[in-house]
Design a protein around this motif. Structure first.
Motif, PDB file in Angstrom:
ATOM      1  N   ALA A 114       0.815  -1.276   0.085  1.00 48.92           N
ATOM      2  CA  ALA A 114       0.133   0.065  -0.157  1.00 48.92           C
ATOM      3  C   ALA A 114       0.885   1.182  -0.066  1.00 48.92           C
ATOM      4  O   ALA A 114       0.768   1.954  -0.933  1.00 48.92           O
ATOM      5  CB  ALA A 114      -1.038   0.177   1.217  1.00 48.92           C
ATOM      6  N   GLY A 115       1.844   1.492   0.812  1.00 45.31           N
ATOM      7  CA  GLY A 115       2.751   2.500   0.770  1.00 45.31           C
ATOM      8  C   GLY A 115       3.478   2.562  -0.391  1.00 45.31           C
ATOM      9  O   GLY A 115       3.586   3.865  -0.803  1.00 45.31           O
ATOM     10  N   ALA A 116       3.992   1.477  -1.176  1.00 47.81           N
ATOM     11  CA  ALA A 116       4.741   1.571  -2.440  1.00 47.81           C
ATOM     12  C   ALA A 116       3.416   2.401  -3.401  1.00 47.81           C
ATOM     13  O   ALA A 116       3.848   3.084  -4.220  1.00 47.81           O
ATOM     14  CB  ALA A 116       4.896   0.297  -3.167  1.00 47.81           C
ATOM     15  N   LYS A 117       2.422   1.939  -3.530  1.00 51.82           N
ATOM     16  CA  LYS A 117       1.314   2.402  -4.437  1.00 51.82           C
ATOM     17  C   LYS A 117       0.977   3.584  -4.102  1.00 51.82           C
ATOM     18  O   LYS A 117       1.029   4.615  -5.136  1.00 51.82           O
ATOM     19  CB  LYS A 117      -0.150   1.478  -3.988  1.00 51.82           C
ATOM     20  N   SER A 123       4.254  10.157  -6.830  1.00 51.67           N
ATOM     21  CA  SER A 123       5.216  10.371  -7.990  1.00 51.67           C
ATOM     22  C   SER A 123       4.706  10.924  -9.275  1.00 51.67           C
ATOM     23  O   SER A 123       5.083  11.552 -10.011  1.00 51.67           O
ATOM     24  CB  SER A 123       6.086   9.084  -8.037  1.00 51.67           C
ATOM     25  N   GLU A 124       3.659  10.099  -9.721  1.00 51.70           N
ATOM     26  CA  GLU A 124       3.114  10.506 -11.001  1.00 51.70           C
ATOM     27  C   GLU A 124       2.162  11.769 -10.872  1.00 51.70           C
ATOM     28  O   GLU A 124       2.395  12.332 -11.890  1.00 51.70           O
ATOM     29  CB  GLU A 124       1.885   9.370 -11.324  1.00 51.70           C
ATOM     30  N   ALA A 125       1.694  12.157  -9.658  1.00 51.46           N
ATOM     31  CA  ALA A 125       1.381  13.463  -9.577  1.00 51.46           C
ATOM     32  C   ALA A 125       2.244  14.557  -9.866  1.00 51.46           C
ATOM     33  O   ALA A 125       2.014  15.504 -10.389  1.00 51.46           O
ATOM     34  CB  ALA A 125       0.454  13.449  -8.258  1.00 51.46           C
ATOM     35  N   ASP A 126       3.347  14.177  -9.118  1.00 52.45           N
ATOM     36  CA  ASP A 126       4.424  15.150  -9.187  1.00 52.45           C
ATOM     37  C   ASP A 126       5.001  15.189 -10.693  1.00 52.45           C
ATOM     38  O   ASP A 126       5.151  16.632 -11.080  1.00 52.45           O
ATOM     39  CB  ASP A 126       5.579  14.910  -8.402  1.00 52.45           C
ATOM     40  N   LYS A 127       5.065  14.325 -11.485  1.00 53.37           N
ATOM     41  CA  LYS A 127       5.438  14.459 -12.882  1.00 53.37           C
ATOM     42  C   LYS A 127       4.285  15.135 -13.559  1.00 53.37           C
ATOM     43  O   LYS A 127       4.595  16.090 -14.477  1.00 53.37           O
ATOM     44  CB  LYS A 127       5.497  13.105 -13.525  1.00 53.37           C
ATOM     45  N   GLN A 128       3.140  15.058 -13.280  1.00 55.04           N
ATOM     46  CA  GLN A 128       2.235  15.784 -14.163  1.00 55.04           C
ATOM     47  C   GLN A 128       2.110  17.189 -13.468  1.00 55.04           C
ATOM     48  O   GLN A 128       1.864  17.995 -14.508  1.00 55.04           O
ATOM     49  CB  GLN A 128       0.600  14.969 -13.788  1.00 55.04           C
ATOM     50  N   ALA A 129       2.248  17.516 -12.521  1.00 59.41           N
ATOM     51  CA  ALA A 129       2.249  18.758 -12.207  1.00 59.41           C
ATOM     52  C   ALA A 129       3.523  19.645 -12.600  1.00 59.41           C
ATOM     53  O   ALA A 129       3.488  20.779 -13.117  1.00 59.41           O
ATOM     54  CB  ALA A 129       2.335  18.997 -10.576  1.00 59.41           C
ATOM     55  N   GLY A 130       4.557  18.935 -12.675  1.00 61.53           N
ATOM     56  CA  GLY A 130       5.735  19.432 -13.503  1.00 61.53           C
ATOM     57  C   GLY A 130       5.462  19.632 -15.197  1.00 61.53           C
ATOM     58  O   GLY A 130       5.842  20.759 -15.503  1.00 61.53           O
TER      59      GLY A 130
END
Length: 132
Positions: A69-72, A78-85
């Motif tokens: 669950a923590g990895a998910k 991480s994906e949200a950070d990429k999209q925000a970038g």
């Protein structure tokens, strides 16, 4: 009024239980008490064994599922950070393009104003005897 029959039923059940253990122990109160405690411990162990999370590997399994669950969660962040970038990069590029277009429009306007001002100046100069 009718009275509750629950105390009577509970009392008869308790007396029956005491009679059962005394009869099986041959009338020996100490042996009956030991047998009762033994039965209580067996029942308690049986109940505890059937409770959720009481399996021998329950802690390992819980840690494993927690790690998954923590990895998910980390992956989603991480994906949200990429999209925000990406969104920030796109917004900066759009702002840069918009600024360049605005500067071009201002330069075009300035050029037109200067040309018209030059024409007006030459027209006014001709009124007062100046040359074109």
């Amino acid at each position: 009024m009718s009275k509750s029959k629950a105390p009577l039923i509970l009392g008869l059940g308790a007396a029956g239980g005491v009679g059962y253990y005394l009869y099986n122990a041959g009338g020996n109160a100490k042996a009956a008490e030991n047998k009762f405690e033994s039965d209580v411990h067996k029942a308690s162990a049986n109940i505890k064994a059937n409770l959720p999370g009481s399996a021998p590997n329950a802690q390992k399994d819980g840690a494993h599922y927690g790690a998954k669950a923590g990895a998910k969660v980390d992956e989603v962040i991480s994906e949200a950070d990429k999209q925000a970038g990406r969104a920030k990069s796109n917004a900066e590029a759009y702002a840069k393009d918009a600024k360049a277009e605005a500067l071009k429009a201002v330069d075009k306007f300035d050029s037109k104003v200067e040309n018209e001002a030059a024409k007006a100046k030459s027209g006014i100069s001709s009124w007062f005897g100046g040359s074109k």
